[in-house]
Write a protein that holds these residues in place. Sequence first.
Motif, PDB file in Angstrom:
ATOM      1  N   MET A 188      -2.953 -11.537  14.879  1.00 41.86           N
ATOM      2  CA  MET A 188      -3.321 -11.561  13.485  1.00 41.86           C
ATOM      3  C   MET A 188      -2.062 -11.425  12.636  1.00 41.86           C
ATOM      4  SD  MET A 188      -6.276  -9.566  11.558  1.00 41.86           S
ATOM      5  CE  MET A 188      -5.787  -7.932  11.126  1.00 41.86           C
ATOM      6  N   MET A 189      -1.963 -12.234  11.622  1.00 43.86           N
ATOM      7  CA  MET A 189      -0.796 -12.237  10.738  1.00 43.86           C
ATOM      8  C   MET A 189      -0.829 -11.011   9.820  1.00 43.86           C
ATOM      9  SD  MET A 189       0.387 -15.336   8.319  1.00 43.86           S
ATOM     10  CE  MET A 189       0.143 -14.866   6.633  1.00 43.86           C
ATOM     11  N   PRO A 190       0.347 -10.441   9.499  1.00 48.28           N
ATOM     12  CA  PRO A 190       0.368  -9.323   8.551  1.00 48.28           C
ATOM     13  C   PRO A 190      -0.251  -9.730   7.217  1.00 48.28           C
ATOM     14  CG  PRO A 190       2.550  -9.671   9.504  1.00 48.28           C
ATOM     15  CD  PRO A 190       1.677 -10.798   9.956  1.00 48.28           C
ATOM     16  N   GLN A 191      -0.960  -8.795   6.577  1.00 46.71           N
ATOM     17  CA  GLN A 191      -1.643  -9.090   5.326  1.00 46.71           C
ATOM     18  C   GLN A 191      -0.957  -8.482   4.113  1.00 46.71           C
ATOM     19  OE1 GLN A 191      -4.367 -11.144   5.247  1.00 46.71           O
ATOM     20  NE2 GLN A 191      -3.857 -11.425   7.396  1.00 46.71           N
ATOM     21  N   LEU A 192      -0.303  -7.325   4.286  1.00 49.40           N
ATOM     22  CA  LEU A 192       0.239  -6.604   3.146  1.00 49.40           C
ATOM     23  C   LEU A 192       1.512  -5.876   3.557  1.00 49.40           C
ATOM     24  CD1 LEU A 192      -0.394  -5.670   0.174  1.00 49.40           C
ATOM     25  CD2 LEU A 192      -1.427  -3.662   1.222  1.00 49.40           C
ATOM     26  N   VAL A 193       2.526  -5.958   2.707  1.00 45.17           N
ATOM     27  CA  VAL A 193       3.762  -5.199   2.906  1.00 45.17           C
ATOM     28  C   VAL A 193       3.852  -4.205   1.757  1.00 45.17           C
ATOM     29  CG1 VAL A 193       6.277  -5.302   3.004  1.00 45.17           C
ATOM     30  CG2 VAL A 193       4.919  -7.102   4.073  1.00 45.17           C
ATOM     31  N   THR A 194       4.010  -2.935   2.094  1.00 48.20           N
ATOM     32  CA  THR A 194       4.120  -1.870   1.107  1.00 48.20           C
ATOM     33  C   THR A 194       5.522  -1.275   1.190  1.00 48.20           C
ATOM     34  OG1 THR A 194       1.801  -1.346   1.463  1.00 48.20           O
ATOM     35  CG2 THR A 194       3.107   0.286   0.302  1.00 48.20           C
ATOM     36  N   VAL A 195       6.177  -1.155   0.037  1.00 52.56           N
ATOM     37  CA  VAL A 195       7.519  -0.565  -0.029  1.00 52.56           C
ATOM     38  C   VAL A 195       7.444   0.626  -0.978  1.00 52.56           C
ATOM     39  CG1 VAL A 195       9.935  -0.930  -0.632  1.00 52.56           C
ATOM     40  CG2 VAL A 195       8.604  -2.796   0.360  1.00 52.56           C
ATOM     41  N   LEU A 253       5.704  -0.618  -4.315  1.00 55.14           N
ATOM     42  CA  LEU A 253       5.488  -2.059  -4.464  1.00 55.14           C
ATOM     43  C   LEU A 253       4.566  -2.540  -3.346  1.00 55.14           C
ATOM     44  CD1 LEU A 253       9.190  -3.110  -5.027  1.00 55.14           C
ATOM     45  CD2 LEU A 253       7.455  -2.842  -6.778  1.00 55.14           C
ATOM     46  N   TRP A 254       3.592  -3.373  -3.700  1.00 52.72           N
ATOM     47  CA  TRP A 254       2.706  -3.981  -2.724  1.00 52.72           C
ATOM     48  C   TRP A 254       2.902  -5.483  -2.807  1.00 52.72           C
ATOM     49  CZ3 TRP A 254       1.214  -0.066  -5.966  1.00 52.72           C
ATOM     50  CH2 TRP A 254       0.837   1.125  -5.353  1.00 52.72           C
ATOM     51  N   ALA A 255       3.075  -6.116  -1.668  1.00 53.13           N
ATOM     52  CA  ALA A 255       3.269  -7.570  -1.644  1.00 53.13           C
ATOM     53  C   ALA A 255       2.307  -8.188  -0.628  1.00 53.13           C
ATOM     54  CB  ALA A 255       4.701  -7.911  -1.269  1.00 53.13           C
ATOM     55  N   PRO A 256       1.332  -8.969  -1.078  1.00 55.64           N
ATOM     56  CA  PRO A 256       0.469  -9.669  -0.124  1.00 55.64           C
ATOM     57  C   PRO A 256       1.259 -10.781   0.563  1.00 55.64           C
ATOM     58  CG  PRO A 256      -0.093 -10.253  -2.377  1.00 55.64           C
ATOM     59  CD  PRO A 256       0.964  -9.203  -2.450  1.00 55.64           C
ATOM     60  N   VAL A 257       1.105 -10.896   1.855  1.00 54.91           N
ATOM     61  CA  VAL A 257       1.920 -11.815   2.646  1.00 54.91           C
ATOM     62  C   VAL A 257       1.463 -13.268   2.500  1.00 54.91           C
ATOM     63  CG1 VAL A 257       2.645 -12.395   4.998  1.00 54.91           C
ATOM     64  CG2 VAL A 257       2.544 -10.014   4.276  1.00 54.91           C
ATOM     65  N   LEU A 258       0.171 -13.530   2.557  1.00 53.29           N
ATOM     66  CA  LEU A 258      -0.319 -14.904   2.544  1.00 53.29           C
ATOM     67  C   LEU A 258       0.083 -15.672   1.280  1.00 53.29           C
ATOM     68  CD1 LEU A 258      -1.848 -17.074   4.072  1.00 53.29           C
ATOM     69  CD2 LEU A 258      -3.936 -16.252   2.978  1.00 53.29           C
ATOM     70  N   PRO A 259      -0.107 -15.115   0.066  1.00 51.67           N
ATOM     71  CA  PRO A 259       0.350 -15.869  -1.111  1.00 51.67           C
ATOM     72  C   PRO A 259       1.864 -16.111  -1.110  1.00 51.67           C
ATOM     73  CG  PRO A 259      -1.165 -14.159  -1.782  1.00 51.67           C
ATOM     74  CD  PRO A 259      -0.865 -13.938  -0.336  1.00 51.67           C
ATOM     75  N   ALA A 260       2.629 -15.155  -0.598  1.00 53.07           N
ATOM     76  CA  ALA A 260       4.079 -15.340  -0.533  1.00 53.07           C
ATOM     77  C   ALA A 260       4.441 -16.469   0.436  1.00 53.07           C
ATOM     78  CB  ALA A 260       4.758 -14.040  -0.116  1.00 53.07           C
ATOM     79  N   VAL A 261       3.766 -16.518   1.569  1.00 43.15           N
ATOM     80  CA  VAL A 261       4.031 -17.593   2.538  1.00 43.15           C
ATOM     81  C   VAL A 261       3.641 -18.943   1.951  1.00 43.15           C
ATOM     82  CG1 VAL A 261       3.321 -18.541   4.769  1.00 43.15           C
ATOM     83  CG2 VAL A 261       3.894 -16.130   4.575  1.00 43.15           C
ATOM     84  N   LEU A 277      10.560   3.626   2.466  1.00 44.41           N
ATOM     85  CA  LEU A 277       9.555   3.457   3.508  1.00 44.41           C
ATOM     86  C   LEU A 277       8.933   2.075   3.357  1.00 44.41           C
ATOM     87  CD1 LEU A 277       7.568   4.413   5.735  1.00 44.41           C
ATOM     88  CD2 LEU A 277       6.143   5.309   3.900  1.00 44.41           C
ATOM     89  N   VAL A 278       8.998   1.267   4.423  1.00 45.16           N
ATOM     90  CA  VAL A 278       8.380  -0.061   4.432  1.00 45.16           C
ATOM     91  C   VAL A 278       7.284  -0.045   5.474  1.00 45.16           C
ATOM     92  CG1 VAL A 278       8.756  -2.516   4.808  1.00 45.16           C
ATOM     93  CG2 VAL A 278      10.561  -1.149   3.780  1.00 45.16           C
ATOM     94  N   THR A 279       6.058  -0.387   5.058  1.00 41.61           N
ATOM     95  CA  THR A 279       4.916  -0.416   5.950  1.00 41.61           C
ATOM     96  C   THR A 279       4.327  -1.819   5.943  1.00 41.61           C
ATOM     97  OG1 THR A 279       4.426   1.875   5.344  1.00 41.61           O
ATOM     98  CG2 THR A 279       2.692   0.657   6.469  1.00 41.61           C
ATOM     99  N   ILE A 280       4.081  -2.356   7.125  1.00 39.16           N
ATOM    100  CA  ILE A 280       3.481  -3.690   7.247  1.00 39.16           C
ATOM    101  C   ILE A 280       2.082  -3.506   7.808  1.00 39.16           C
ATOM    102  CG2 ILE A 280       3.652  -5.965   8.314  1.00 39.16           C
ATOM    103  CD1 ILE A 280       6.677  -5.443   8.538  1.00 39.16           C
ATOM    104  N   ARG A 281       1.084  -4.014   7.082  1.00 40.63           N
ATOM    105  CA  ARG A 281      -0.312  -3.873   7.511  1.00 40.63           C
ATOM    106  C   ARG A 281      -0.904  -5.228   7.817  1.00 40.63           C
ATOM    107  NH1 ARG A 281      -2.435   0.403   3.051  1.00 40.63           N
ATOM    108  NH2 ARG A 281      -0.791   1.874   3.388  1.00 40.63           N
TER     109      ARG A 281
END
Length: 86
Positions: free
Chosen positions: A1-8, A20-28, A82-86
């Motif tokens: 499953m592809m990562p959905q959200l990156v939190t910094v 900061l929250w960055a959704p991965v799919l729209p960025a890709v 702290l960087v968290t990938i969900r």
Amino acid sequence: MMPQLVTVRVQRPDRRPIRLWAPVLPAVLLLSPLVALAALGGVVACVIYSIDVARAFNTARRIVCALPGTRVDIAQGRTAVLVTIR
């Protein structure tokens, strides 16, 4: 499953933390032309170094799919990131 959200989260001394929250799919999707160029560059590199292209892309896919759940903590002095990938 592809990562959905990156939190910094950045904790700075004597200031409020930055989150900061960055959704991965729209960025890709937004960066898809660059992703296509990177894939083309990967194919060229595989041909130059005699690496099986399908195996290289399968390995890259497995690495990306293993990213959810990853945490990276960096501390320098009183500043922490702290960087968290969900």
